[in-house]
Design a protein around this motif. Structure first.
Motif, short mmCIF file in Angstrom:
data_model
loop_
_atom_site.label_atom_id
_atom_site.label_comp_id
_atom_site.label_asym_id
_atom_site.label_seq_id
_atom_site.Cartn_x
_atom_site.Cartn_y
_atom_site.Cartn_z
N GLN A 52 -15.36 -40.09 38.03
CA GLN A 52 -15.85 -40.34 39.39
C GLN A 52 -16.58 -39.12 39.94
O GLN A 52 -17.62 -39.24 40.61
N ASP A 53 -16.07 -37.93 39.63
CA ASP A 53 -16.73 -36.71 40.09
C ASP A 53 -18.11 -36.56 39.45
O ASP A 53 -19.08 -36.16 40.12
N LEU A 54 -18.22 -36.87 38.16
CA LEU A 54 -19.52 -36.79 37.50
C LEU A 54 -20.47 -37.85 38.06
O LEU A 54 -21.64 -37.57 38.30
N ALA A 55 -19.97 -39.07 38.27
CA ALA A 55 -20.82 -40.12 38.83
C ALA A 55 -21.35 -39.71 40.20
O ALA A 55 -22.53 -39.91 40.52
N ASP A 56 -20.49 -39.14 41.03
CA ASP A 56 -20.92 -38.69 42.36
C ASP A 56 -22.00 -37.62 42.24
O ASP A 56 -22.98 -37.63 43.01
N ALA A 57 -21.82 -36.69 41.29
CA ALA A 57 -22.79 -35.62 41.11
C ALA A 57 -24.13 -36.15 40.59
O ALA A 57 -25.20 -35.65 40.96
N LEU A 58 -24.09 -37.15 39.72
CA LEU A 58 -25.32 -37.77 39.24
C LEU A 58 -26.04 -38.50 40.37
O LEU A 58 -27.26 -38.39 40.53
N ASN A 59 -25.30 -39.22 41.15
CA ASN A 59 -25.91 -39.99 42.24
C ASN A 59 -26.47 -39.10 43.34
O ASN A 59 -27.45 -39.47 44.00
N SER A 60 -25.89 -37.92 43.51
CA SER A 60 -26.40 -36.99 44.52
C SER A 60 -27.55 -36.14 44.00
O SER A 60 -28.26 -35.52 44.79
N GLY A 61 -27.71 -36.08 42.68
CA GLY A 61 -28.73 -35.25 42.07
C GLY A 61 -28.26 -33.85 41.71
O GLY A 61 -29.02 -33.07 41.12
N LYS A 62 -27.03 -33.49 42.05
CA LYS A 62 -26.50 -32.19 41.64
C LYS A 62 -26.57 -32.05 40.12
O LYS A 62 -26.98 -31.02 39.58
N VAL A 63 -26.14 -33.09 39.41
CA VAL A 63 -26.33 -33.18 37.96
C VAL A 63 -27.54 -34.09 37.74
O VAL A 63 -27.56 -35.23 38.20
N TYR A 64 -28.57 -33.56 37.07
CA TYR A 64 -29.79 -34.34 36.87
C TYR A 64 -29.55 -35.55 35.98
O TYR A 64 -30.00 -36.67 36.25
N ALA A 65 -28.83 -35.32 34.88
CA ALA A 65 -28.61 -36.39 33.92
C ALA A 65 -27.41 -36.06 33.05
O ALA A 65 -27.01 -34.91 32.92
N ALA A 66 -26.85 -37.10 32.45
CA ALA A 66 -25.74 -36.93 31.51
C ALA A 66 -26.00 -37.80 30.29
O ALA A 66 -26.48 -38.94 30.41
N GLY A 67 -25.69 -37.25 29.13
CA GLY A 67 -25.73 -37.99 27.88
C GLY A 67 -24.33 -38.03 27.31
O GLY A 67 -23.78 -36.99 26.94
N LEU A 68 -23.74 -39.21 27.26
CA LEU A 68 -22.33 -39.36 26.90
C LEU A 68 -22.17 -40.30 25.72
O LEU A 68 -22.72 -41.42 25.73
N ASP A 69 -21.41 -39.89 24.74
CA ASP A 69 -21.03 -40.78 23.63
C ASP A 69 -19.55 -41.12 23.69
O ASP A 69 -19.04 -41.81 22.81
N VAL A 70 -18.87 -40.62 24.71
CA VAL A 70 -17.43 -40.85 24.85
C VAL A 70 -17.12 -41.06 26.34
O VAL A 70 -17.80 -40.53 27.21
N VAL A 71 -16.09 -41.84 26.59
CA VAL A 71 -15.59 -42.03 27.96
C VAL A 71 -14.07 -41.98 27.91
O VAL A 71 -13.46 -41.93 26.85
N SER A 72 -13.46 -42.01 29.08
CA SER A 72 -12.01 -41.78 29.15
C SER A 72 -11.20 -42.89 28.51
O SER A 72 -10.14 -42.64 27.93
#
Length: 227
Positions: A152-172
């Motif tokens: 949820q913290d990463l999703a919030d950061a992506l949606n706000s633009g703090k994190v430009y993008a994420a490339g994920l091959d794994v999830v919780s």
């Protein structure tokens, strides 16, 4: 060679592949060409996303073991500055990256790769507190363990633009659950835990397994984890 080594190179390659897709959006532009956009374009070229050049940028690798080192070699070939954080520093790692503190890595990196194991001390390490220490517009790559990230913290950061993008091959939780907040987050690539899945890598796993069984039957155990 141990089972842990069977996927070293391909997992490093996959991590770089996720980054390159974020930087250039190959798949998207291929789809637009085949749907007729280029054919009907007034100009000789177009791009729907900013193109990101990696040359001269700083990559931070959290976990500079075998896979982290494989990724570092690829990043060095791109003329990126490579930083690393690892609780256990090595001479081999020091030849490929500059060891720094975790906070320094967060503060200086344009791209952050997670290549560390899941331990109590690393679980949830990518959280809102640590994301706040990162550069605005940082890119995160994780093909290690999904539980390293507070999703949820990463999703919030992506949606706000703090994190430009994420490339994920794994999830919780795998397979992914439909309510995972990353499914609807901006600029988030998610693939189904396939970094290791090249045929050559899978064949090495089988070959190593057979060799281990033969060695055990001969009374010569190898790759023991209790020593």
């Amino acid at each position: 060679m141990s089972i842990q080594q069977s996927g070293t190179q391909i997992v490093g390659q996959y991590a770089l592949g996720l980054l390159l897709e974020i930087c250039s959006h190959y798949g998207h532009h291929d789809e637009t060409v085949k749907s007729g956009k280029w054919e009907n374009n007034d100009d000789w070229c177009y791009w729907d996303y900013p193109m990101i050049e990696l040359y001269g940028k700083t990559a931070g690798i959290i976990g500079l073991g075998r896979i982290g080192q494989a990724t570092a070699k690829l990043l060095n070939a791109l003329d990126m500055k490579v930083l690393a954080y690892d609780a256990y520093q090595s001479e081999a790692g020091a030849k490929l990256a500059e060891y720094v503190s975790l906070d320094e890595l967060f503060a200086q990196s344009d791209v952050i790769f997670l290549h560390c194991p899941l331990f109590p001390e690393t679980e949830g390490m990518i959280n809102k507190e640590n994301i706040a220490k990162m550069k605005d517009g940082v890119i995160l790559i994780n093909n290690s363990r999904g539980q390293l990230v507070v999703e949820q913290d990463l999703a919030d950061a992506l949606n706000s633009g703090k994190v430009y993008a994420a490339g994920l091959d794994v999830v919780s939780t795998e397979p992914i659950k439909g309510d995972n907040p990353l499914l609807k987050a901006k600029n988030c690539i998610i693939t189904p835990h396939i970094s290791w899945a090249a045929q050559a890598s899978r064949q090495r796993i089988m070959d190593i397994t057979v060799d281990n069984i033969k060695a055990f039957l001969d009374g010569n155990t190898v790759n023991r984890v209790n020593k």
